[in-house]
Design a protein around this motif. Structure first.
Motif: not given
Length: 305
Positions: A118-123, A142-145, A165-169, A187-188
């Motif tokens: 269920x987790x969507x975002x993590x800072x 999670x789509x971005x981290x 997960x599509x984006x790792x920055x 996907x990343x």
């Protein structure tokens, strides 16, 4: 006579001041005593009525061991009483959707968020040095981290099966990823020919070339970076500073070429035992020449080509 009155006044004033000072000090001492008592005598998890978290003591502060609240948006506190929150063992609550981890946190234990679908975002905390194995494995929402610049390494399966997960920055100081499996089934990791992170770390090669010349900027090649490689030759640049057993799962025999004696010696003798190599090309007189002879692998001096 005057001296007696003066002394009496000083005593009265001192008594008043003592009461004003002692009372708040006494309250503070009592509160600290209660806190220390709670911390000293409660075995295992620490929990005070009215709080939403459970904790355990660690050497340098406290660790979060659970979240009892009902909110989907969680901001982990940086302090518990007078102690810093330095570690997250788990939230023990997979219903959370958005998590903010304070900069006081130095460690997130492996499997802390395992299968939190269920987790969507993590800072993440800017004090993390390492992202441990399976920390966010299976967090498909999670789509971005954004990897903090404090992070130096990412262990295997850390973000595996994060299918969204599509984006790792970020992560400009990452110098080592234990394996491309750290991002397995994301996907990343399949997004381009050369998937890089941090300080020029090659996580995965997805290209189709028969002969691959690794870019001069690359400093580290992760284990299984060439897992899907179907060609027959890889050329490594002189810029290379770390090369693990990247070909241990290769599905084809290949030829390796090194542009410098230094980069050639990064391939340790023990790693040549996988017998997936047909030829190694390296500068004449390099230690790799002797290693190949010991392992029965054909060696070709690069200056003879």
């Amino acid at each position: 006579m005057h001296q007696s009155r003066r002394l009496s006044g000083i005593c009265e004033y001192g008594g008043i001041m003592s009461k004003k000072v002692i009372k708040p000090l006494l309250i503070i001492v009592i509160l600290f005593a209660i806190s220390f008592t709670a911390l000293a005598f409660i075995q295992g998890e620490i929990y005070f009525a009215g709080t939403q978290y459970t904790y355990s003591l660690v050497d340098d502060g406290v660790a979060v061991t659970g979240y009892r609240g009902k909110s989907k948006d969680v901001s982990v506190p940086a302090h518990f009483l007078f102690l810093n929150v330095v570690e997250i063992d788990t939230l023990d609550n997979s219903s959370v959707e958005n998590v903010v981890i304070p900069d006081s946190v130095k460690r997130i234990k492996r499997k802390a968020f395992l299968d939190y679908v269920n987790i969507k975002t993590v800072t993440l905390s800017n004090s993390l040095d390492d992202i441990e194995s399976r920390t966010f494995m299976g967090c498909s929402g999670i789509e971005k981290i954004e990897i903090p610049d404090s992070v130096k390494s990412i262990e295997t399966l850390a973000f595996a099966d994060c299918t969204g997960l599509k984006d790792v920055t970020g992560g400009k100081n990452v110098t080592y990823v234990e394996a491309a499996e750290a991002f397995r089934n994301t996907p990343w990791v399949a997004s381009k020919d050369y998937v890089e992170i941090g300080d020029n770390v090659l996580v995965r090669y997805n290209g189709k070339e028969n002969v691959v010349k690794v870019p001069q900027s690359i400093k580290c090649v992760c284990p299984d970076a060439f897992y899907y490689f179907q060609g027959n030759k890889v050329i490594f640049p002189a810029s290379l500073t770390k090369l693990d057993c990247f070909y241990r799962e290769l599905k084809t025999n290949i030829e390796l070429q090194f542009e410098s004696a230094t980069s050639a010696y990064l391939l340790r003798q023990s790693e040549l035992e996988f017998k997936k190599l047909t030829t190694v090309i390296a500068p004449k007189g390099s230690k790799m020449e002797q290693i190949c002879r010991n392992q029965g692998i054909q060696f070709k001096a690069s200056d003879s080509e």
